[in-house]
Scaffold this active site. Structure first.
Site, PDB file in Angstrom:
ATOM      1  N   ASP A  77       0.855  -1.187   0.000  1.00 29.26           N
ATOM      2  CA  ASP A  77       0.000   0.000   0.000  1.00 29.26           C
ATOM      3  C   ASP A  77       0.895   1.242   0.000  1.00 29.26           C
ATOM      4  OD1 ASP A  77      -2.285   1.551   0.009  1.00 29.26           O
ATOM      5  OD2 ASP A  77      -3.142   0.668   1.812  1.00 29.26           O
ATOM      6  N   HIS A 175      -4.032   5.828   4.144  1.00 28.81           N
ATOM      7  CA  HIS A 175      -4.774   4.640   3.708  1.00 28.81           C
ATOM      8  C   HIS A 175      -4.142   3.374   4.268  1.00 28.81           C
ATOM      9  CE1 HIS A 175      -6.236   1.513   0.875  1.00 28.81           C
ATOM     10  NE2 HIS A 175      -7.340   2.248   0.827  1.00 28.81           N
ATOM     11  N   SER A 477     -11.425  -1.662   0.588  1.00 30.59           N
ATOM     12  CA  SER A 477     -10.090  -1.693   1.201  1.00 30.59           C
ATOM     13  C   SER A 477     -10.185  -2.198   2.634  1.00 30.59           C
ATOM     14  CB  SER A 477      -9.468  -0.292   1.206  1.00 30.59           C
ATOM     15  OG  SER A 477      -9.260   0.191  -0.091  1.00 30.59           O
TER      16      SER A 477
END
Length: 566
Positions: A77, A175, A477
């Protein structure tokens, strides 16, 4: 309590900040009698809501079998906050790598205060001994195999850097930090001398006497748990650039590190494979005589967007094969997934097709495509679905306005200013539940350093001064991250039975996850079973439930039992 037949009315449920662990079957929770749904912005009501009674967890089940080595989860990520109190002891800092700022890998060292320390970059090999012969035949052409062999040899002999510069993970990792919390977050505590978790095997949810040896005194921290707070994360940082090499390097590095699970909670920007195909119903509309002018306009717009090759700054030279690296990446991911399960997000565009690389999921590989469902029992308003979807996990929701479906937040003050009607479509109730997870502290986090969840803290004297440690999160996600945490649990369960550091391969893991999923389960604390909805076509809800939910909602307890009894 009887199930609601009216899809427009929310299911009665009280909010609990770890509700998603109960929905997944990681913890056993009794939510008591159902009560009216609570507005997400009503902090007083949230604070006073009765917490469920936690009577057990799969963590205790595994711990009861003796000491088990942690699983290693590679998170590919945009990075993870390296010093988040709920994550710092869960991150394998000595194995993590940054492939976004250096082709052959980079690692940020601690910035020292003394003036004598050198800030010069130091060469460091990150891929020594890299060998992929264990992957077997990847299905590449002779030329592409030679090309990949050259890449492997180049990385095996390469040198990355270690440097005392500001860690990019402290700026851009919101994120990844949120996903990391859902996978391995643990109650914040000061690490022990060996850097290991200060918590004993039992968890403090079910054992109040299980306390850390060095508790963190920060009053703004939650006793937060990911799906498997006893495993480790290998942080593999990548960017959003259309650069196939960095993703090839990411999967080569994860394979070299011999991780147990790979989590890819976002899409990969392959210029060809990540393109979403037009919906079949829209193509049918454009083929009608009445819409011939619109069809012609669409065709001309598509041609204009492609443009002449000589004007494309990223166009390749004559004679080259611009798709070669992307083809190699595709086959490499499939090959790696047969050895190591690769958990992928299905996508957040509400399309009846999966994003890449979740779209690669197939019975003969270990790629797991994860969709999102809400506490109301419906597919999350944004979640992609369709052929290839493996299973679903809990997440948040989004509003939907189209000719097939109406799904709106009727508690929003803007709702009263407009007249909403489903017209010829159907209305489905909106879910107010989201995933609470760890946030990148400071102004670059999702909540920009604020602490909207501080009022949920159990300490009565906590003033909620902030810190930005937590954020509401969701998407496929978040759902994929939760499944990645459950996959780590299964690897630890496998070791509890078979000993050593062995692991389930990708295909075996995928089979267990699918068999432990159920299309008829309800998403706790909700009471409505999984229910199809009309998103992209009229009467779409009559299609087989597998089209929307794959094998169904994952049950971690059932999956762990299957491994322990295998």
């Amino acid at each position: 309590m009887a199930l609601r037949s009216d899809d427009t009315k929310p299911v009665p449920a009280g909010y609990y900040y770890l509700w998603h662990l109960a929905a997944l079957g990681v913890i056993t929770a009794d939510f008591g009698p159902a009560n009216e749904p609570l507005p997400p912005n009503n902090e007083s009501a949230l604070r006073n809501a009765a917490a469920p009674v936690i009577s057990g967890s799969v963590w205790d089940t595994i711990a009861g079998l003796g000491a088990v080595s942690p699983a290693k989860v590679a998170l590919i990520d945009v990075g993870i906050s390296p010093d988040h109190p709920n994550l710092t002891t869960r991150i394998d800092h000595n194995a993590s790598i940054d492939l976004a700022t250096h082709r052959y890998g980079a690692r940020a060292l601690e910035i020292r205060d003394d003036t004598t320390s050198s800030f010069k970059e130091e060469k460091r090999p990150f891929f020594p001994g890299l060998n992929i012969s264990g992957l077997g035949n990847l299905g590449l052409s002779v030329d592409d195999k030679e090309y990949l062999d050259d890449i492997v040899a180049e990385y095996a002999a390469s040198y990355g850097v270690s440097r005392r510069l500001l860690d990019s993970n402290t700026l851009f990792a919101s994120h990844g930090t949120a996903c990391a919390g859902l996978i391995v977050g643990e109650p914040a505590a000061l690490p022990s001398e060996d850097g290991e978790s200060p918590f004993p095997p039992e968890n403090i949810l079910t054992n109040p006497n299980s306390t850390p040896s060095h508790p963190n005194k920060n009053p703004n921290l939650l006793p937060y748990f990911g799906a498997d707070p006893f495993s480790h994360l290998v942080n593999i940082t990548t960017s959003f650039e259309e650069d196939a090499r960095q993703f090839i390097a990411a999967f080569l590095y994860a394979y070299l590190q011999d991780v147990d699970v790979i989590v890819l909670p976002r899409g990969i920007p392959d210029p060809k494979r990540s393109a979403v195909e037009p919906k079949n119903e829209l193509k049918a509309d454009l083929e009608r005589w009445a819409n011939r002018d619109a069809a012609d306009l669409f065709a001309r717009i598509a041609m204009a967007e492609q443009g002449p090759a000589e004007l494309e700054p990223k166009s390749s030279q004559t004679g080259s094969n611009p798709d070669r690296l992307w083809t190699i990446l595709t086959q490499l991911m499939i090959g790696v997934s047969r050895k190591i399960p690769v958990i992928c997000a299905a996508g957040n565009s509400g399309e009846s097709q999966l994003i890449y690389p979740a779209s690669l999921a197939a019975p003969d590989n270990g790629i797991v495509a994860v969709g999102a469902v809400t506490v109301e029992g419906f597919r999350a308003g944004y979640s992609n679905y369709g052929e290839g979807l493996t299973l679903v996990a809990p997440s948040d929701d989004s509003e939907v306005f189209n000719r097939h479906q109406l799904r709106i937040d009727r508690l929003s003050p803007f709702t009263a200013k407009h007249q909403y009607s489903a017209d010829t479509g159907k209305e489905y109730c909106y879910s107010y539940f989201s995933l609470l997870s760890t946030d990148l502290p400071g102004v670059f986090g999702y909540d920009e350093g604020k602490a909207p969840w501080s009022s949920l803290l159990p300490a009565a004297d906590n003033p909620g001064v902030g810190g930005g440690y937590y954020t509401s999160f969701g998407g496929t996600s978040g759902a994929a991250a939760l499944v990645g945490g459950v996959a780590a649990l299964l690897q630890r369960a496998h070791r509890a039975v078979h000993g050593g550091s062995g692991k389930l391969n990708g295909k075996a893991m995928k089979n267990i996850l699918e068999e432990a999923s159920n299309q008829n389960r309800h998403v706790e604390p909700g009471v409505r079973p999984l229910t199809p909805d009309c998103m992209n076509a009229d009467n779409e809800d009559v299609i087989d439930p597998g089209y929307f939910f794959g094998a169904g909602l994952l049950n971690a307890a059932a999956a762990v039992d299957a491994v322990l009894n295998s």
